[in-house]
Design an enzyme around this catalytic site. Sequence first.
Site, mmCIF file in Angstrom:
data_model
loop_
_atom_site.group_PDB
_atom_site.id
_atom_site.type_symbol
_atom_site.label_atom_id
_atom_site.label_comp_id
_atom_site.label_asym_id
_atom_site.label_seq_id
_atom_site.Cartn_x
_atom_site.Cartn_y
_atom_site.Cartn_z
ATOM 1 N N SER A 103 0.888 3.846 2.178
ATOM 2 C CA SER A 103 0.904 4.596 3.436
ATOM 3 C C SER A 103 2.288 5.119 3.803
ATOM 4 C CB SER A 103 0.372 3.726 4.575
ATOM 5 O OG SER A 103 1.267 2.686 4.902
ATOM 6 N N LYS A 123 5.230 0.924 9.459
ATOM 7 C CA LYS A 123 5.057 2.346 9.745
ATOM 8 C C LYS A 123 6.351 2.875 10.351
ATOM 9 C CE LYS A 123 0.580 2.005 8.829
ATOM 10 N NZ LYS A 123 -0.018 2.578 7.599
ATOM 11 N N SER A 135 0.835 -1.202 0.000
ATOM 12 C CA SER A 135 0.000 0.000 0.000
ATOM 13 C C SER A 135 0.868 1.250 0.000
ATOM 14 C CB SER A 135 -0.908 0.016 1.241
ATOM 15 O OG SER A 135 -0.153 0.276 2.410
ATOM 16 N N SER A 172 -2.867 7.203 5.659
ATOM 17 C CA SER A 172 -2.305 6.134 6.483
ATOM 18 C C SER A 172 -3.209 5.879 7.683
ATOM 19 C CB SER A 172 -0.898 6.517 6.963
ATOM 20 O OG SER A 172 -0.420 5.578 7.919
#
Length: 272
Positions: free
Chosen positions: A69, A124, A67, A229
């Site tokens: 993010s 992250k 993805s 995100s």
Amino acid sequence: MDFALILFVLSIVSGVLWCYDVFKARKSRPKGTPDPWWVEYGASFFPVILPIFLLRSFWLEPFRIPSGSMIPTLQVGDFILVNKYAYGVRLPVINRKVIEVGQPQRGDVMVFRYPHDIRQDYIKRVIGLPGDRVEYINKRLSINGKSLETTAAGDYLIPGSFDVFQRFEENIDGRKHAILNNRDAQAFIPEQLIVPHEFSGNCQHSREGVRCTVPAGHYFVMGDNRDQSADSRVWGFVPDENIVGRAFFIWFHADRILPPSGVDFSRIGSFH
């Protein structure tokens, strides 16, 4: 089924067959008699599977970014390496730490098991450590009352789209990395998107953003693509037992939106 569990089972089964073949079957088998097929194949896999299992369990594990993010730091289609040793030696499958080596630091890019579904791996950036007071108000990040230094770095076009975001360079504890902000996105998280969690009381959401105090043994994480995100602002904190490792290197990139084959060798290298 979890791939680590599959490797673990294959290592055990092939190891038993290898030991049986080496220490018993070969001694009792008449000379010139071929090995049974199940011994031959099973035992031959063991020297291959065991190093892969040990390498993947205790040092390096590959992941693919699914993805956006973490754009611009990581793109969809990046294949990355994660250092599992950086944050301690953990038993495979159950992910329990047995040897302390290091702790996540602010600014690290970390892979972890999603707290609300440990079958999913997330990636992250670590923003808050245990005990930190993290505030994300009007799209400005502060840690323990100190606003992080940010420098405008022009506009950024999301690959494969027509979305142009503002790019900034953010400095967290002397470590600089790029982030994106969408001019048109709101600063707060809509109430219906917030996922209840054990430490929901540690966060206060408002029209300006969110303020959180990180509980002991947990971490506050955010994506570099701040307005696209779902992270600790939405679903809470990452417990230490969910940590997989520190991401540090892109070893390949393949994405179908890139011509002609989707392969981009310029992405290969370390990142911050």
